[in-house]
Write a protein that holds these residues in place. Structure first.
Motif, PDB file in Angstrom:
ATOM      1  N   MET A   1       2.424  -1.901  -0.117  1.00  0.00           N
ATOM      2  CA  MET A   1       1.051  -1.708   0.344  1.00  0.00           C
ATOM      3  C   MET A   1       0.378  -3.073   0.529  1.00  0.00           C
ATOM      4  O   MET A   1       0.449  -3.927  -0.344  1.00  0.00           O
ATOM      5  CB  MET A   1       0.285  -0.905  -0.703  1.00  0.00           C
ATOM      6  CG  MET A   1      -0.926  -0.196  -0.139  1.00  0.00           C
ATOM      7  SD  MET A   1      -1.685   0.781  -1.454  1.00  0.00           S
ATOM      8  CE  MET A   1      -0.265   1.754  -2.024  1.00  0.00           C
ATOM      9  N   ALA A   2      -0.273  -3.250   1.685  1.00  0.00           N
ATOM     10  CA  ALA A   2      -0.922  -4.543   1.957  1.00  0.00           C
ATOM     11  C   ALA A   2      -2.179  -4.673   1.095  1.00  0.00           C
ATOM     12  O   ALA A   2      -3.028  -3.801   1.062  1.00  0.00           O
ATOM     13  CB  ALA A   2      -1.278  -4.642   3.437  1.00  0.00           C
ATOM     14  N   LYS A   3      -2.260  -5.744   0.367  1.00  0.00           N
ATOM     15  CA  LYS A   3      -3.444  -6.043  -0.418  1.00  0.00           C
ATOM     16  C   LYS A   3      -3.955  -7.388   0.074  1.00  0.00           C
ATOM     17  O   LYS A   3      -3.185  -8.183   0.601  1.00  0.00           O
ATOM     18  CB  LYS A   3      -3.071  -6.176  -1.902  1.00  0.00           C
ATOM     19  CG  LYS A   3      -2.550  -4.902  -2.517  1.00  0.00           C
ATOM     20  CD  LYS A   3      -2.469  -5.006  -4.032  1.00  0.00           C
ATOM     21  CE  LYS A   3      -1.095  -5.471  -4.501  1.00  0.00           C
ATOM     22  NZ  LYS A   3      -0.859  -5.191  -5.943  1.00  0.00           N
ATOM     23  N   PRO A   4      -5.248  -7.678  -0.104  1.00  0.00           N
ATOM     24  CA  PRO A   4      -5.725  -9.011   0.277  1.00  0.00           C
ATOM     25  C   PRO A   4      -4.938 -10.051  -0.516  1.00  0.00           C
ATOM     26  O   PRO A   4      -4.678  -9.875  -1.702  1.00  0.00           O
ATOM     27  CB  PRO A   4      -7.193  -9.001  -0.166  1.00  0.00           C
ATOM     28  CG  PRO A   4      -7.555  -7.570  -0.389  1.00  0.00           C
ATOM     29  CD  PRO A   4      -6.289  -6.851  -0.733  1.00  0.00           C
ATOM     30  N   SER A   5      -4.546 -11.123   0.142  1.00  0.00           N
ATOM     31  CA  SER A   5      -3.733 -12.133  -0.533  1.00  0.00           C
ATOM     32  C   SER A   5      -4.536 -12.865  -1.604  1.00  0.00           C
ATOM     33  O   SER A   5      -5.676 -13.262  -1.389  1.00  0.00           O
ATOM     34  CB  SER A   5      -3.206 -13.146   0.474  1.00  0.00           C
ATOM     35  OG  SER A   5      -2.605 -14.223  -0.236  1.00  0.00           O
ATOM     36  N   VAL A   6      -3.931 -13.025  -2.769  1.00  0.00           N
ATOM     37  CA  VAL A   6      -4.511 -13.843  -3.841  1.00  0.00           C
ATOM     38  C   VAL A   6      -3.626 -15.057  -4.095  1.00  0.00           C
ATOM     39  O   VAL A   6      -3.778 -15.746  -5.099  1.00  0.00           O
ATOM     40  CB  VAL A   6      -4.668 -13.033  -5.155  1.00  0.00           C
ATOM     41  CG1 VAL A   6      -5.744 -11.977  -5.015  1.00  0.00           C
ATOM     42  CG2 VAL A   6      -3.335 -12.428  -5.589  1.00  0.00           C
ATOM     43  N   GLU A   7      -2.688 -15.315  -3.173  1.00  0.00           N
ATOM     44  CA  GLU A   7      -1.732 -16.414  -3.384  1.00  0.00           C
ATOM     45  C   GLU A   7      -2.455 -17.761  -3.295  1.00  0.00           C
ATOM     46  O   GLU A   7      -3.380 -17.932  -2.513  1.00  0.00           O
ATOM     47  CB  GLU A   7      -0.605 -16.338  -2.353  1.00  0.00           C
ATOM     48  CG  GLU A   7       0.157 -15.010  -2.381  1.00  0.00           C
ATOM     49  CD  GLU A   7       0.687 -14.654  -3.761  1.00  0.00           C
ATOM     50  OE1 GLU A   7       1.434 -15.459  -4.353  1.00  0.00           O
ATOM     51  OE2 GLU A   7       0.347 -13.564  -4.270  1.00  0.00           O
ATOM     52  N   ALA A 242      -3.807   1.349 -13.079  1.00  0.00           N
ATOM     53  CA  ALA A 242      -2.569   2.130 -13.116  1.00  0.00           C
ATOM     54  C   ALA A 242      -1.402   1.278 -13.612  1.00  0.00           C
ATOM     55  O   ALA A 242      -0.539   1.749 -14.344  1.00  0.00           O
ATOM     56  CB  ALA A 242      -2.255   2.701 -11.738  1.00  0.00           C
ATOM     57  N   ASP A 243      -1.387   0.028 -13.227  1.00  0.00           N
ATOM     58  CA  ASP A 243      -0.278  -0.850 -13.608  1.00  0.00           C
ATOM     59  C   ASP A 243      -0.375  -1.335 -15.053  1.00  0.00           C
ATOM     60  O   ASP A 243       0.649  -1.597 -15.691  1.00  0.00           O
ATOM     61  CB  ASP A 243      -0.229  -2.084 -12.700  1.00  0.00           C
ATOM     62  CG  ASP A 243       0.320  -1.750 -11.315  1.00  0.00           C
ATOM     63  OD1 ASP A 243       0.804  -0.634 -11.129  1.00  0.00           O
ATOM     64  OD2 ASP A 243       0.241  -2.621 -10.436  1.00  0.00           O
ATOM     65  N   ARG A 265      -5.831 -12.014 -11.057  1.00  0.00           N
ATOM     66  CA  ARG A 265      -4.779 -12.019 -10.036  1.00  0.00           C
ATOM     67  C   ARG A 265      -4.618 -13.389  -9.365  1.00  0.00           C
ATOM     68  O   ARG A 265      -3.492 -13.815  -9.083  1.00  0.00           O
ATOM     69  CB  ARG A 265      -5.023 -10.940  -8.986  1.00  0.00           C
ATOM     70  CG  ARG A 265      -4.768  -9.527  -9.541  1.00  0.00           C
ATOM     71  CD  ARG A 265      -5.160  -8.452  -8.529  1.00  0.00           C
ATOM     72  NE  ARG A 265      -4.368  -8.533  -7.329  1.00  0.00           N
ATOM     73  CZ  ARG A 265      -4.847  -8.430  -6.081  1.00  0.00           C
ATOM     74  NH1 ARG A 265      -6.128  -8.250  -5.878  1.00  0.00           N
ATOM     75  NH2 ARG A 265      -4.033  -8.512  -5.054  1.00  0.00           N
TER      76      ARG A 265
END
Lengths: 494, 494
Positions: A1-7, A242-243, A265
């Motif tokens: 699932m695409a999530k906004p990048s936090v990299e 959930a995680d 994150r």
């Protein structure tokens, strides 16, 4: 699932729009404390706040600060507390597995920390609210938070340590007004409507700033000395719940709606370590004034705790460990004793002349509540509670007519609102930090230039929680993080 | 505190000693499955194993494989199972919050997966062990794992799904002998006494190998297509337990002693995301044959579950949620019914003519066990258990003389050994992976070249566990990870 990048983003890949010495991400209690101390230490401080005004979840909270060891308010109220008693109590109450190193500093520094709040203008009335409850409906400055209930009364000399700004009920607004003003006065500048999205890292692996979003714009900040992440926990991020802390899924969120875990994150994306991500605060809308005089039972009609404990503890025990639904049971004599203001608008719904009738109308297993009340009464007659050790002052055989209250009906006639479960909470787990707020990597080493405090970090808590320990450790270790960041070595060329 | 570094190392900074297409780290069940599939797909496969021989914790396990949906063994034993029933059962039993996407694939592929084990030479006898228990003392190939107990018998059509290699008691050795031989036969080569310590990452952020230690030597491996981490969970790492799954602290460890979390830490150091780090398997050495016929009570003398559930479930409920100590209670008539082999060497220690006497000698609150037995007997007379819904075939009023067994005394006359708590377990949480074993970063994107399976990853489990689901999902998703890694794009210049 695409999530906004936090990299993380390389410093060589960005152009900086703003520069400062210390960049604080999030303007709640921990962020205000960090910003104040960093600015007071002479650093040029910017605070990013994603909302249109400062305060965060802290400003909407009860405003309790868990402090002790002999504060001015404790002394004025006649209590002779020590850091050791405070440490012993919190080790048990925030445990198992409270953080001993952080807790020792927190207890030893508690009187100083209290005076720091006073010096920032936070008002504390020197009087005790001496009744069980979630929050005083008075403006008293001190309250019990379970220190006088079993087994804690045998673990440490009981003293009330719930300190609160002078106002009835929710006092977080007053607290934050003072801390925000203090940070501004010390020279910290806030950029609002600005969400940090990624850390900026230089070639040597040092955190050098953040990329942020302000409406449609990307804004890049350089932090010459350090970035302090104080953006809250993750109760508003369903996927992270959930995680990591699924027990809170489906319940109400104690949050201003921005506890999205982004601080955690951004840092874990860079290889930061986390701790205790499953630890949570949970509050059940059961009224302590009622259940102290009656009982709290689970979906099998059983008591499971001494009802005079800190309310968060019976809540935690219920939601984490007992089958629901939960019922507050009271008799007419008990109900008549309770001050109207102390009822928090709760109206008994299920009334019955006998326990058997009540049990039937609640759908409990046949004979279950009858057995519970029979056992309770038999021992209460002698002032005893061999199962759960409720204080004798609350023990009295219960006699019909009886009533039951469903915590899911909420306080102040709210009826079933929000999630409708009667329970809500927030997350306690987060980044692994040193006592100076330095964020550790998975090898146990600080990540240069990166700090965290408040619920973005794992603080003094093990698996337990007491009111005032989140604002308490958030501000205490927020201050330390702000000072450490301000004194951080400048990056090469900074 | 200084810990050995798990931080990633740049490919430009190392010289490679060995090269392969797919490097598998850890030669337990998940690693063997991954190595077999990668080699069978034509990849050049190396497997690193830190011990002096392969097998890991899997080889010491019971060897149960949770499989169903209509396997050959199920059919031979007269059960007509479907993937949908298996899915419904596991969704409930591994929950709340089991991984629906992985579980659906696991259930739909279960018959094929069973045949894969057969094709690798794993023997399964086509007979059912039809009694409650941790492990059959026979060589039967099929056993119940709580599918026929409430509430699961109302959630899905019950069918036994515990498949096990043909041998009494511990069958993990047979299982691993076959899988290790299969991997070798397919062409995978093992390097033993070799511990991976750090991932090697190329300039594009792709995992390109690992740094390892073999006795005093540093050995660097290049993996042209991918690294598959299958080095187990973290139950042997006390610090990780304290940080992520403290409920297991102080209990026995179900592990070969090498479940040190290094695979998880090497990956999180690189920014990999984790899931469900607090989820655990817990086993209490209480004998199902005894408690089905009697009862299991907590430290307040209360029952808390239908004793005919999967033994891991009563264990989990006890250790996670009930006050200890726990007691298995049985009467003489019940005891006399149990086959000697089914007693697992357990000898009742506390014997008494009456419940009141027994209660006293166990130090339970006065009247507590009496009330429990009185209630139990009153309903058992009518074949009912309105509190916990134990199957009527186990319900019978208990009559003196009675005996109590302390699970902490262990099985087979072990006495108090190990941690002495009677409970032990392992961790279920780990790296966040796709269904193909790709390890995700904190933005939800796969980290190129990095795969994980088995207990290094978070698998099909939510907060629950059933025997055979760890070997089951470790091999199932290990196979998928091996295939995915083998088909991975070669790195630039590889």
């Amino acid at each position: 699932m695409a999530k906004p990048s936090v990299e993380p983003v390389g410093a060589a890949e960005v152009e900086f729009d703003h520069e400062c010495d210390v960049l604080v991400v999030g303007f709640g209690a921990a962020g205000a404390a960090a910003a104040y101390e960093a600015a007071a230490a002479g650093a040029d401080v910017l605070v990013l706040e994603r909302s249109s005004g400062p305060g965060g979840t802290s400003a909407q909270s009860g405003g309790e600060l868990y402090l002790g060891g002999g504060t001015r308010v404790q002394k004025a109220c006649g209590f002779d507390d020590t850091p050791d008693d405070m440490f012993a109590f919190l080790t048990a109450a925030l445990g198992p597995h409270a953080d001993a190193e952080k807790l020792r500093l927190y207890c030893d520094g508690s009187v100083e920390h209290f005076e720091w709040f006073r010096a920032r203008g936070v008002p504390f009335k020197e009087s005790l609210f001496d009744a069980p409850g979630w929050m005083p409906y008075t403006d008293d400055g001190l309250m019990w938070l379970g220190e006088n209930a079993w087994p804690y009364n045998e673990i440490a000399r009981p003293a009330p340590r719930g300190h609160r700004p002078e106002t009835p009920m929710f006092a977080g607004g007053i607290l934050m007004d003072k801390l925000i003003a203090a940070a501004a006065e010390a020279g910290a500048v806030a950029h609002q409507d600005t969400s940090a999205t990624n850390l900026v890292v230089d070639g040597a692996g040092r955190v050098a700033g953040v990329v942020a979003r302000r409406f449609a714009d990307r804004v890049v900040y350089r932090a010459r000395r350090g970035v302090v992440l104080t953006s809250g926990g993750f109760v508003d991020n369903e996927e992270m719940l959930a995680d990591h802390a699924p027990v809170l899924l489906g319940h109400d969120k104690v949050s201003d709606g921005t506890s999205d875990g982004s601080g955690i994150r951004m840092a874990t994306a860079l290889g930061a370590a986390t701790r205790r991500m499953a630890s949570v605060e949970i509050a059940l809308t059961a009224n302590p004034a009622v259940i102290c005089r009656g009982m709290l039972v689970d979906g099998l009609g059983r008591r499971f705790i001494n009802e005079d404990v800190y309310p968060g503890l019976f809540s935690h025990r219920a939601v984490q460990h007992q089958p629901g639904p939960y019922w507050a049971i009271i008799d007419e004599a008990g109900h008549d004793e309770i001050d109207e203001a102390d009822m928090w608008g709760v109206r008994p719904k299920h009334a019955a002349e006998t326990v058997a009738e009540l049990e039937g109308s609640l759908g409990l297993p046949p004979g279950s509540l009858e057995a519970t009340v029979e056992t309770y009464n038999r021992f209460a007659e002698r002032g005893e509670d061999p199962y759960f050790h409720k204080d004798p002052r609350w023990l009295r055989p219960l006699k019909g007519p009886f009533a039951a209250i469903d915590p899911a009906d909420g306080f102040f006639g709210a009826g079933r609102h929000g999630a409708g479960t009667g329970a809500g909470g927030f997350t306690l787990g987060g980044l692994d930090t040193t006592v100076d707020g330095e964020v550790r990597n998975n090898s146990g080493e600080p990540i240069p230039g990166l700090y965290a405090a408040g619920r973005t970090a794992s603080g003094i808590h093990g698996e337990g929680y007491i009111s005032g320990t989140s604002l308490g450790d958030g501000t205490f270790f927020g201050r330390r993080a702000g000072r450490a960041a301000a004194s951080g070595n400048r990056e090469a060329g900074g």
